[in-house]
Design a protein around this motif. Structure first.
Motif, PDB file in Angstrom:
ATOM      1  N   ASP A 355     -33.276 -17.148 -17.776  1.00  0.00           N
ATOM      2  CA  ASP A 355     -31.954 -17.778 -17.727  1.00  0.00           C
ATOM      3  C   ASP A 355     -30.974 -17.162 -18.712  1.00  0.00           C
ATOM      4  O   ASP A 355     -29.812 -16.909 -18.383  1.00  0.00           O
ATOM      5  CB  ASP A 355     -32.078 -19.281 -18.032  1.00  0.00           C
ATOM      6  N   ASN A 356     -31.415 -16.945 -19.929  1.00  0.00           N
ATOM      7  CA  ASN A 356     -30.514 -16.462 -20.974  1.00  0.00           C
ATOM      8  C   ASN A 356     -30.155 -14.990 -20.829  1.00  0.00           C
ATOM      9  O   ASN A 356     -29.252 -14.503 -21.515  1.00  0.00           O
ATOM     10  CB  ASN A 356     -31.138 -16.691 -22.360  1.00  0.00           C
ATOM     11  N   ASN A 357     -30.855 -14.289 -19.937  1.00  0.00           N
ATOM     12  CA  ASN A 357     -30.610 -12.853 -19.765  1.00  0.00           C
ATOM     13  C   ASN A 357     -29.761 -12.531 -18.539  1.00  0.00           C
ATOM     14  O   ASN A 357     -29.515 -11.357 -18.261  1.00  0.00           O
ATOM     15  CB  ASN A 357     -31.943 -12.108 -19.661  1.00  0.00           C
ATOM     16  N   VAL A 358     -29.332 -13.557 -17.822  1.00  0.00           N
ATOM     17  CA  VAL A 358     -28.423 -13.370 -16.692  1.00  0.00           C
ATOM     18  C   VAL A 358     -27.084 -13.949 -17.121  1.00  0.00           C
ATOM     19  O   VAL A 358     -26.925 -15.163 -17.239  1.00  0.00           O
ATOM     20  CB  VAL A 358     -28.954 -14.054 -15.421  1.00  0.00           C
ATOM     21  N   VAL A 359     -26.134 -13.068 -17.394  1.00  0.00           N
ATOM     22  CA  VAL A 359     -24.924 -13.438 -18.128  1.00  0.00           C
ATOM     23  C   VAL A 359     -23.695 -13.326 -17.237  1.00  0.00           C
ATOM     24  O   VAL A 359     -23.441 -12.275 -16.629  1.00  0.00           O
ATOM     25  CB  VAL A 359     -24.750 -12.523 -19.354  1.00  0.00           C
ATOM     26  N   LEU A 360     -22.930 -14.413 -17.169  1.00  0.00           N
ATOM     27  CA  LEU A 360     -21.646 -14.401 -16.476  1.00  0.00           C
ATOM     28  C   LEU A 360     -20.668 -13.585 -17.308  1.00  0.00           C
ATOM     29  O   LEU A 360     -20.452 -13.868 -18.487  1.00  0.00           O
ATOM     30  CB  LEU A 360     -21.129 -15.824 -16.283  1.00  0.00           C
ATOM     31  N   SER A 361     -20.064 -12.561 -16.708  1.00  0.00           N
ATOM     32  CA  SER A 361     -19.219 -11.629 -17.455  1.00  0.00           C
ATOM     33  C   SER A 361     -17.797 -11.603 -16.924  1.00  0.00           C
ATOM     34  O   SER A 361     -17.514 -12.107 -15.833  1.00  0.00           O
ATOM     35  CB  SER A 361     -19.810 -10.214 -17.381  1.00  0.00           C
ATOM     36  N   LYS A 362     -16.935 -11.005 -17.707  1.00  0.00           N
ATOM     37  CA  LYS A 362     -15.565 -10.769 -17.258  1.00  0.00           C
ATOM     38  C   LYS A 362     -15.534  -9.552 -16.348  1.00  0.00           C
ATOM     39  O   LYS A 362     -16.453  -8.741 -16.333  1.00  0.00           O
ATOM     40  CB  LYS A 362     -14.652 -10.563 -18.460  1.00  0.00           C
ATOM     41  N   ALA A 363     -14.457  -9.426 -15.610  1.00  0.00           N
ATOM     42  CA  ALA A 363     -14.295  -8.278 -14.720  1.00  0.00           C
ATOM     43  C   ALA A 363     -14.043  -7.011 -15.525  1.00  0.00           C
ATOM     44  O   ALA A 363     -13.672  -7.050 -16.699  1.00  0.00           O
ATOM     45  CB  ALA A 363     -13.140  -8.531 -13.760  1.00  0.00           C
ATOM     46  N   THR A 364     -14.246  -5.876 -14.881  1.00  0.00           N
ATOM     47  CA  THR A 364     -13.922  -4.591 -15.476  1.00  0.00           C
ATOM     48  C   THR A 364     -12.895  -3.884 -14.603  1.00  0.00           C
ATOM     49  O   THR A 364     -12.901  -4.049 -13.374  1.00  0.00           O
ATOM     50  CB  THR A 364     -15.176  -3.714 -15.634  1.00  0.00           C
ATOM     51  N   THR A 365     -12.013  -3.108 -15.234  1.00  0.00           N
ATOM     52  CA  THR A 365     -10.973  -2.410 -14.473  1.00  0.00           C
ATOM     53  C   THR A 365     -11.429  -1.033 -14.007  1.00  0.00           C
ATOM     54  O   THR A 365     -10.622  -0.233 -13.529  1.00  0.00           O
ATOM     55  CB  THR A 365      -9.680  -2.291 -15.299  1.00  0.00           C
ATOM     56  N   GLY A 366     -12.717  -0.737 -14.158  1.00  0.00           N
ATOM     57  CA  GLY A 366     -13.282   0.434 -13.493  1.00  0.00           C
ATOM     58  C   GLY A 366     -13.371   0.177 -11.998  1.00  0.00           C
ATOM     59  O   GLY A 366     -13.243  -0.962 -11.534  1.00  0.00           O
ATOM     60  N   GLY A 367     -13.564   1.232 -11.217  1.00  0.00           N
ATOM     61  CA  GLY A 367     -13.616   1.089  -9.761  1.00  0.00           C
ATOM     62  C   GLY A 367     -14.948   1.544  -9.195  1.00  0.00           C
ATOM     63  O   GLY A 367     -15.675   2.314  -9.824  1.00  0.00           O
ATOM     64  N   GLU A 368     -15.258   1.082  -7.993  1.00  0.00           N
ATOM     65  CA  GLU A 368     -16.534   1.386  -7.324  1.00  0.00           C
ATOM     66  C   GLU A 368     -16.314   1.412  -5.816  1.00  0.00           C
ATOM     67  O   GLU A 368     -15.763   0.459  -5.264  1.00  0.00           O
ATOM     68  CB  GLU A 368     -17.548   0.283  -7.646  1.00  0.00           C
ATOM     69  N   ASP A 369     -16.742   2.475  -5.149  1.00  0.00           N
ATOM     70  CA  ASP A 369     -16.511   2.480  -3.699  1.00  0.00           C
ATOM     71  C   ASP A 369     -17.541   1.656  -2.934  1.00  0.00           C
ATOM     72  O   ASP A 369     -17.475   1.556  -1.706  1.00  0.00           O
ATOM     73  CB  ASP A 369     -16.371   3.905  -3.154  1.00  0.00           C
ATOM     74  N   PHE A 370     -18.461   1.002  -3.645  1.00  0.00           N
ATOM     75  CA  PHE A 370     -19.271  -0.063  -3.038  1.00  0.00           C
ATOM     76  C   PHE A 370     -18.352  -1.118  -2.428  1.00  0.00           C
ATOM     77  O   PHE A 370     -18.723  -1.832  -1.492  1.00  0.00           O
ATOM     78  CB  PHE A 370     -20.153  -0.692  -4.119  1.00  0.00           C
ATOM     79  N   SER A 371     -17.146  -1.199  -2.953  1.00  0.00           N
ATOM     80  CA  SER A 371     -16.155  -2.172  -2.471  1.00  0.00           C
ATOM     81  C   SER A 371     -15.861  -2.025  -0.986  1.00  0.00           C
ATOM     82  O   SER A 371     -15.553  -3.020  -0.309  1.00  0.00           O
ATOM     83  CB  SER A 371     -14.856  -2.012  -3.258  1.00  0.00           C
ATOM     84  N   TYR A 372     -15.946  -0.815  -0.464  1.00  0.00           N
ATOM     85  CA  TYR A 372     -15.668  -0.621   0.964  1.00  0.00           C
ATOM     86  C   TYR A 372     -16.733  -1.285   1.840  1.00  0.00           C
ATOM     87  O   TYR A 372     -16.431  -1.784   2.923  1.00  0.00           O
ATOM     88  CB  TYR A 372     -15.559   0.865   1.289  1.00  0.00           C
ATOM     89  N   PHE A 373     -17.986  -1.286   1.365  1.00  0.00           N
ATOM     90  CA  PHE A 373     -19.016  -2.030   2.090  1.00  0.00           C
ATOM     91  C   PHE A 373     -18.702  -3.516   2.076  1.00  0.00           C
ATOM     92  O   PHE A 373     -18.870  -4.217   3.073  1.00  0.00           O
ATOM     93  CB  PHE A 373     -20.394  -1.794   1.450  1.00  0.00           C
ATOM     94  N   GLN A 374     -18.234  -4.007   0.923  1.00  0.00           N
ATOM     95  CA  GLN A 374     -17.953  -5.439   0.778  1.00  0.00           C
ATOM     96  C   GLN A 374     -16.748  -5.891   1.602  1.00  0.00           C
ATOM     97  O   GLN A 374     -16.585  -7.084   1.841  1.00  0.00           O
ATOM     98  CB  GLN A 374     -17.730  -5.772  -0.699  1.00  0.00           C
ATOM     99  N   GLU A 375     -15.908  -4.962   2.013  1.00  0.00           N
ATOM    100  CA  GLU A 375     -14.816  -5.325   2.918  1.00  0.00           C
ATOM    101  C   GLU A 375     -15.337  -5.618   4.324  1.00  0.00           C
ATOM    102  O   GLU A 375     -14.680  -6.307   5.107  1.00  0.00           O
ATOM    103  CB  GLU A 375     -13.786  -4.194   2.988  1.00  0.00           C
ATOM    104  N   LYS A 376     -16.520  -5.114   4.632  1.00  0.00           N
ATOM    105  CA  LYS A 376     -17.102  -5.270   5.972  1.00  0.00           C
ATOM    106  C   LYS A 376     -18.128  -6.390   6.039  1.00  0.00           C
ATOM    107  O   LYS A 376     -18.220  -7.090   7.055  1.00  0.00           O
ATOM    108  CB  LYS A 376     -17.754  -3.953   6.414  1.00  0.00           C
ATOM    109  N   VAL A 377     -18.938  -6.546   4.983  1.00  0.00           N
ATOM    110  CA  VAL A 377     -19.984  -7.579   4.960  1.00  0.00           C
ATOM    111  C   VAL A 377     -20.023  -8.195   3.564  1.00  0.00           C
ATOM    112  O   VAL A 377     -19.630  -7.556   2.577  1.00  0.00           O
ATOM    113  CB  VAL A 377     -21.372  -7.001   5.325  1.00  0.00           C
ATOM    114  N   PRO A 378     -20.507  -9.430   3.432  1.00  0.00           N
ATOM    115  CA  PRO A 378     -20.645 -10.015   2.105  1.00  0.00           C
ATOM    116  C   PRO A 378     -21.561  -9.166   1.230  1.00  0.00           C
ATOM    117  O   PRO A 378     -22.586  -8.657   1.695  1.00  0.00           O
ATOM    118  CB  PRO A 378     -21.267 -11.390   2.379  1.00  0.00           C
ATOM    119  N   GLY A 379     -21.182  -9.019  -0.036  1.00  0.00           N
ATOM    120  CA  GLY A 379     -21.978  -8.197  -0.929  1.00  0.00           C
ATOM    121  C   GLY A 379     -22.059  -8.779  -2.321  1.00  0.00           C
ATOM    122  O   GLY A 379     -21.254  -9.632  -2.721  1.00  0.00           O
TER     123      GLY A 379
END
Length: 427
Positions: A355-379
């Motif tokens: 439990d203590n090792n799974v941490v809710l974090s803030k967003a980062t302003t870096g980019g990832e093209d994994f995002s294009y998959f997420q536009e098509k299906v939940p990711g």
């Protein structure tokens, strides 16, 4: 009342079971840890740039074929896709790893240091896995081996996507997630959800960081061409100064962030990273060029910022007697973690990492093209700790001194394997 109590006990058992790591999966992951590290070191010592990952792809394909997968090669130029059918019919989970390296000369003194040289943008460069894609590839190969020995636990299909050119294809070429989608990687069978991870040099080994919603930014590259009127530097009133106009545009663009964007919702950034103009100290030039980036984490803010930039740039130039136009190139969309999917998979992550090792974090302003998959299906895309526990400061990604503690890789194998089975078995 006794029947109700019995039902509640059964439900409770199911809940506990869904939050418990599969001992057999964990053991298999630990048994292949040395193999995963060996793969990683081989990829690290033999890095290849985007759309040129020929040897990397061949090693991946050979491994998947040895496991009995249905394998497709040369997807989006050098990508590899493997399909594993489970014991029964069901949904399809895709797992993605990126496989390309960067034009960065490695300085880290390790036995498997990269000394590879190549050509990038017509320049000879060093090549290294300065972002950790070698670890992603090795982890997913490990997941493939673990799940291939657990087919009886899989109620559905697993699609393994080894993606080239995440760092962007060479100029004039297509590549990356966009091209894989264009070539149908999310079809036959149709993918229902997709999982991905990224090693992080600043996150301690054993820790997982995540965020529902926008977790990495949409990345736009923009170019602003400013036209003035050339004249002698001693008499600026006889011409139109594109350098002055450029300065006013930069100042104006920042007000879109500081005065128009609802930053209490999400962060946003406009950066001008390059200005080119003029040839001599006493000549006001005819034109100027600015190149920069926009980073956004919210679709509405993204639309607002781009609209206002399109309105503001020519208007400011006109106010000072010149002309300007702005053009955009989208590099990535928002890496958006489906909130319901995150909620569903968090118990699995916590059962394995703690439990203590799974941490809710803030967003980062870096980019990832994994995002294009997420536009098509939940990711769901999360960060895996790769920082040695005795390290205070860790060099950033994309730098010559980037370093990953390999003891963190086995957690990636465990989490991705268990998430896949838990998702499919819950459907």
């Amino acid at each position: 009342m006794k029947h109700l109590t019995f039902i509640l006990i059964l439900l409770g058992c199911n809940i506990i079971q869904s939050q418990t790591a599969d001992t057999e999966l964990m053991t298999m992951s630990e048994l292949i840890e040395a193999k995963v590290i060996e793969w990683r070191r081989d990829f690290h010592q033999n890095p290849e740039l985007s759309n040129r990952e020929f040897k990397t792809a061949k090693k991946i394909a050979t491994h998947l074929k040895s496991l009995g997968f249905q394998v497709t090669e040369n997807v989006a130029k050098t990508g590899v896709v493997g399909i594993l059918e489970g014991s029964t019919k069901g949904k399809t989970v895709a797992l993605r790893a990126d496989i390309d390296a960067l034009p960065v000369t490695e300085r880290v003194d390790i036995p498997f240091k990269s000394v590879v040289r190549s050509t990038f943008m017509d320049k000879e460069v060093g090549v290294s896995h300065a972002c950790g894609h070698d670890t992603h590839t090795a982890i997913l190969m490990g997941v493939a081996e673990v799940l291939s020995k657990s087919k009886e636990k899989i109620k559905g299909t697993v699609k393994f996507i080894f993606q080239p050119a995440e760092e962007g294809p060479p100029p004039g070429e297509e590549g990356g997630a966009k091209l894989m989608i264009k070539e149908g990687v999310l079809k036959n069978p149709d993918v229902d959800v997709i999982f991905g991870l990224h090693i992080n040099s600043g996150t301690p080994v054993g820790t997982i960081r995540y965020k529902p919603g926008g977790t990495m930014a949409a990345v736009e590259r923009f170019v602003i061409d400013v036209k003035g009127e050339q004249t002698h530097g001693s008499a600026p009133w006889t011409g139109v100064d594109p350098i002055l106009i450029s300065a006013k545009i930069i100042d104006g663009l920042q007000t879109i962030i500081s005065r128009e964007s609802p930053l209490v919702d999400e962060a946003a950034v406009i950066t001008v990273g390059k200005i080119t103009s003029g040839v001599r100290f006493n000549i006001i030039p005819e034109d100027a060029e600015m190149i920069g980036t926009v980073r956004t984490l919210d679709p509405k803010m993204r639309g607002l910022i781009i609209r206002r930039m399109n309105e503001m740039v020519p208007a400011i130039a006109k106010a000072y007697g010149g002309q300007a136009k702005i053009t955009f190139q989208n590099n990535t969309s928002i890496t958006y973690n489906d909130p319901a999917l995150v909620t569903q998979m968090l118990p699995t992550m916590k059962a394995i990492a703690g439990d203590n090792n799974v941490v809710l974090s803030k967003a980062t302003t870096g980019g990832e093209d994994f995002s294009y998959f997420q536009e098509k299906v939940p990711g769901f895309y999360f960060f895996l700790g790769g920082k040695a526990l005795d390290t205070i400061d860790a060099p950033s990604h994309h730098t010559p001194d980037f370093y990953i503690d390999e003891s963190g890789l086995v957690l990636g194998v465990k989490v991705m394997s268990q998430m896949t089975i838990d998702y499919l078995n819950a459907q």
